[in-house]
Design a protein around this motif. Structure first.
Motif, mmCIF file in Angstrom:
data_model
loop_
_atom_site.group_PDB
_atom_site.id
_atom_site.type_symbol
_atom_site.label_atom_id
_atom_site.label_comp_id
_atom_site.label_asym_id
_atom_site.label_seq_id
_atom_site.Cartn_x
_atom_site.Cartn_y
_atom_site.Cartn_z
ATOM 1 N N GLY A 233 -5.377 13.856 18.250
ATOM 2 C CA GLY A 233 -4.944 15.491 17.716
ATOM 3 C C GLY A 233 -3.675 16.865 18.263
ATOM 4 N N MET A 234 -2.894 16.140 19.203
ATOM 5 C CA MET A 234 -1.698 16.243 19.524
ATOM 6 C C MET A 234 -0.948 16.295 18.596
ATOM 7 N N PHE A 235 -1.148 15.003 18.562
ATOM 8 C CA PHE A 235 -0.181 14.653 17.115
ATOM 9 C C PHE A 235 -0.459 14.888 16.012
ATOM 10 N N LEU A 236 -1.644 14.396 15.733
ATOM 11 C CA LEU A 236 -1.057 15.418 13.709
ATOM 12 C C LEU A 236 -1.093 16.591 14.108
ATOM 13 N N ASP A 237 -1.987 17.627 14.938
ATOM 14 C CA ASP A 237 -1.429 19.006 14.927
ATOM 15 C C ASP A 237 0.429 19.032 14.518
ATOM 16 N N ALA A 238 1.275 18.410 15.885
ATOM 17 C CA ALA A 238 1.911 18.485 15.573
ATOM 18 C C ALA A 238 3.107 18.063 14.448
ATOM 19 N N ARG A 239 2.056 17.232 13.733
ATOM 20 C CA ARG A 239 3.114 16.671 12.770
ATOM 21 C C ARG A 239 2.586 17.444 11.265
ATOM 22 N N ALA A 240 1.432 18.206 11.012
ATOM 23 C CA ALA A 240 1.383 19.086 10.306
ATOM 24 C C ALA A 240 1.985 20.214 10.316
ATOM 25 N N THR A 241 2.331 20.609 11.170
ATOM 26 C CA THR A 241 3.887 21.384 11.891
ATOM 27 C C THR A 241 4.963 21.023 11.269
ATOM 28 N N GLU A 242 4.765 19.666 11.170
ATOM 29 C CA GLU A 242 6.291 19.815 10.611
ATOM 30 C C GLU A 242 6.327 19.041 9.463
ATOM 31 N N LEU A 243 5.763 18.640 8.395
ATOM 32 C CA LEU A 243 5.819 17.985 7.219
ATOM 33 C C LEU A 243 5.873 19.743 6.354
ATOM 34 N N VAL A 244 6.535 19.065 5.635
ATOM 35 C CA VAL A 244 6.527 20.202 4.363
ATOM 36 C C VAL A 244 5.103 19.784 2.932
ATOM 37 N N SER A 245 5.015 20.992 2.627
ATOM 38 C CA SER A 245 3.547 21.076 1.872
ATOM 39 C C SER A 245 3.884 19.641 1.131
ATOM 40 N N GLY A 246 2.912 19.399 0.573
ATOM 41 C CA GLY A 246 2.680 17.546 -0.140
ATOM 42 C C GLY A 246 3.832 16.496 0.594
ATOM 43 N N GLY A 247 3.861 16.597 1.860
ATOM 44 C CA GLY A 247 4.432 15.437 2.193
ATOM 45 C C GLY A 247 4.186 14.583 2.885
ATOM 46 N N MET A 248 4.342 13.106 2.718
ATOM 47 C CA MET A 248 3.390 12.058 3.457
ATOM 48 C C MET A 248 3.054 11.485 4.675
ATOM 49 N N ILE B 103 0.600 -1.431 -0.109
ATOM 50 C CA ILE B 103 0.120 -0.392 0.604
ATOM 51 C C ILE B 103 1.215 1.358 0.079
ATOM 52 N N ILE B 104 2.022 1.228 1.036
ATOM 53 C CA ILE B 104 2.510 2.349 0.819
ATOM 54 C C ILE B 104 2.964 2.673 -0.167
ATOM 55 N N ASP B 105 4.050 1.100 -1.178
ATOM 56 C CA ASP B 105 4.413 1.595 -1.997
ATOM 57 C C ASP B 105 4.260 2.712 -3.445
ATOM 58 N N LYS B 106 2.350 1.998 -3.703
ATOM 59 C CA LYS B 106 1.289 2.215 -4.070
ATOM 60 C C LYS B 106 0.839 4.001 -4.010
ATOM 61 N N GLU B 107 1.124 4.196 -2.710
ATOM 62 C CA GLU B 107 0.874 5.751 -2.629
ATOM 63 C C GLU B 107 1.990 6.179 -2.698
ATOM 64 N N ILE B 108 3.115 6.146 -2.728
ATOM 65 C CA ILE B 108 4.455 6.966 -2.772
ATOM 66 C C ILE B 108 4.599 7.134 -4.344
ATOM 67 N N ALA B 109 4.042 5.930 -4.992
ATOM 68 C CA ALA B 109 4.103 6.342 -6.372
ATOM 69 C C ALA B 109 3.474 7.298 -7.382
ATOM 70 N N GLN B 110 2.032 6.773 -6.754
ATOM 71 C CA GLN B 110 1.388 7.347 -7.229
ATOM 72 C C GLN B 110 0.638 9.542 -6.373
ATOM 73 N N LYS B 111 1.008 9.326 -5.751
ATOM 74 C CA LYS B 111 0.364 10.956 -4.236
ATOM 75 C C LYS B 111 1.686 11.225 -4.521
ATOM 76 N N LEU B 112 2.895 11.020 -4.115
ATOM 77 C CA LEU B 112 4.239 11.772 -4.009
ATOM 78 C C LEU B 112 4.883 12.535 -4.635
ATOM 79 N N ASP B 113 4.170 13.536 -4.302
ATOM 80 C CA ASP B 113 4.168 15.169 -5.658
ATOM 81 C C ASP B 113 6.285 15.288 -5.110
ATOM 82 N N VAL B 114 6.953 14.843 -5.671
ATOM 83 C CA VAL B 114 8.756 15.507 -5.366
ATOM 84 C C VAL B 114 9.017 16.306 -5.888
ATOM 85 N N LYS B 115 8.652 16.442 -7.333
ATOM 86 C CA LYS B 115 8.814 17.108 -8.285
ATOM 87 C C LYS B 115 8.422 18.615 -7.964
#
Lengths: 226, 226
Positions: free
Chosen positions: A171-186, A40-52
Motif C-alpha cells: 500500500g505504501m509502495f503504491l501510494d508513493a508511486r502514484a504520487t511520483e508517476l505522471v498521468s499516463g505513466g507506466m 511483455i514490457i515491449d508490447k505494453e509500451i508499444a500499445q499502452k504508453l501514450d507518449v503523445k
C-alpha cells in the motif's frame, strides 16, 4: 525528511563487489526473469504508453525512468536498456543521450518529486518487507514464531502477520508511486506469486525456503555457540 | 555515452570513510569557505533569482539543485541546506519535501538533461583538471616538467600548458552547465584565485604547493626504491 533516519538505519543491501558471494554472481534467476519479461514490457509500451498525450508530455522534455530496488550488478542496466529501446521505437529520437543517477532511501516512501517519473520498474524487489512484523517476534502474541523465520510450519497467525505486513508495505509502495508517476505513466512490477488455487506448501519455492530456514537457523545457532 | 568509459577509468575520488586520512576529516578549509560564501549566496538568491519568471518556472513544479564535485562528507549537506533555506525564504512553501540523488560522471561533460537545473553549485572543485597536460609529461616538448608536478620553478611553458588545460576544462564545464541550466537559473562557483597584480610565487598557496610537491616526489621515490 522525518523517515530518513529510520530507513537508513534498517537498510540491508545485497552483497556488493563481484566475488563468489556477491549479488552480481548470484542473481542469474533475477536476470532470466528480466529476459522473460522483456517481450511483455515491449508490447505494453508499444500499445499502452501514450507518449503523445499532452498530460504525459507536458511535465518536461525529458523521459524519466526509475528502477526501484535494483540492487547492484548488471541486471538493472539490462532491464533499463530494454525499456529505453522500447520507448525509442515508440517516439524518441534515436540518439538522444541519457543521464543516470542513484537515489538513496526506501521505496516504501516517496523518493522522487510529485509527477516526475514516466516509467517505473521494480523487478524481484517488492517482496522485501519493510520490517519483520512485530507480532512474529513477540512471545505474548498468538503470531509468535518461536524464533523461526518462515511461516509454513507455523501457526496460521504467523502467515497472517506476514501477509498483513506485506499488504501495508505494498500500500505504501503504491501510494508513493502514484504520487511520483505522471498521468499516463507506466508501472511495471515483476514479483513471484502463487496462483490462488495452489497451497503455498505445495510449491517448490516453499520447499526451498523451508530448507533455507533450517540452514540459516543452524548457522545462527553455531555462531551464538562460538 | 561515448565519453563515459574514459571518465570512469580516470576518476580519482577523495578518500572515503571518516578515519584520520578521510576527506571528511580533512576538509575544514573547504567547510570554512562554504560558511564564508553563505552570506553572498543568500544575497544573490534574494536579489537575482527570478523564481516567478515564467521561463524559469515553466520547466517543472520542482526546484532542482546540483552540487558538482561535492566529494564525500558533510560539506555538501551544509552548502545545499544553505541554498534550500535561501530559496525557501524567497518563494517555496516552507515544508516542501526534498529528494536527493547521486550522479556519476565527470563535470566536464553534460550530467543532467537539457534545461533541467535551477541552481548549480561547485565549491573547491573546478580547479581539478580533467588530465595532466600531455606536453608536461612529453620529454620532447618545451613544456616538459622533468618528472615534477608543479609549475612554479619550471620553464614558463609548463605553467602555460597547465593554464591551457584549465582554460579548455573550464570551457567544457561552462558549456555543459549552460545546457543544463534553465533560463534564469543560477551558477555559483567557489574557487581559489590570485589577483592579476600578484605573482603566484609570492602567495602562501604557492609556498605550500612547492613543499607539497617535494614531499610527494620524495614519497614516490621511496616507494619506487622499495
Amino acid at each position: 525528511m522525518s523517515h530518513s533516519r529510520d530507513t537508513m538505519v534498517k537498510s540491508c543491501p545485497m552483497n556488493g563487489g563481484d566475488d563468489e558471494y556477491s549479488y552480481t554472481k548470484n542473481s542469474m534467476f533475477q536476470k532470466e526473469t528480466i529476459s522473460a519479461a522483456k517481450e511483455i514490457i515491449d508490447k505494453e509500451i508499444a500499445q499502452k504508453l501514450d507518449v503523445k498525450n499532452p498530460l504525459f508530455a507536458s511535465s518536461s522534455s525529458s523521459f524519466r525512468i526509475a528502477d526501484l530496488g535494483c540492487s547492484v550488478g548488471p541486471n538493472t542496466f539490462i532491464a533499463m536498456e530494454n525499456v529505453i529501446e522500447a520507448v525509442k521505437h515508440k517516439s524518441l529520437p534515436p540518439k538522444r543521450p541519457y543521464f543516470a543517477a542513484g537515489v538513496p532511501g526506501s521505496f516504501h516512501y516517496q523518493l522522487f518529486p510529485t509527477s516526475s517519473l514516466h516509467f517505473i520498474h521494480a523487478s524481484h524487489a517488492l517482496h522485501w518487507l519493510s520490517q519483520v512484523p512485530n507480532e512474529v517476534v513477540d512471545e505474548n502474541s498468538p503470531a509468535w514464531n518461536r524464533g523461526k523465520i518462515f511461516y509454513l510450519s507455523a501457526p496460521e497467525e504467523v502467515g497472517k502477520a506476514y501477509a498483513a505486513q506485506f499488504a501495508k508495505d505494498v500500500g505504501m509502495f503504491l501510494d508513493a508511486r502514484a504520487t511520483e508517476l505522471v498521468s499516463g505513466g507506466m508501472l511495471v512490477l515483476i514479483i513471484g506469486s502463487f496462483r490462488n488455487e495452489i497451497s503455498p506448501s505445495h510449491t517448490l519455492a516453499s520447499v526451498l525456503f523451508d530448507l533455507l530456514e533450517s540452514t540459516l537457523l543452524d548457522m545462527a545457532k553455531e555462531a551464538s555457540l562460538n
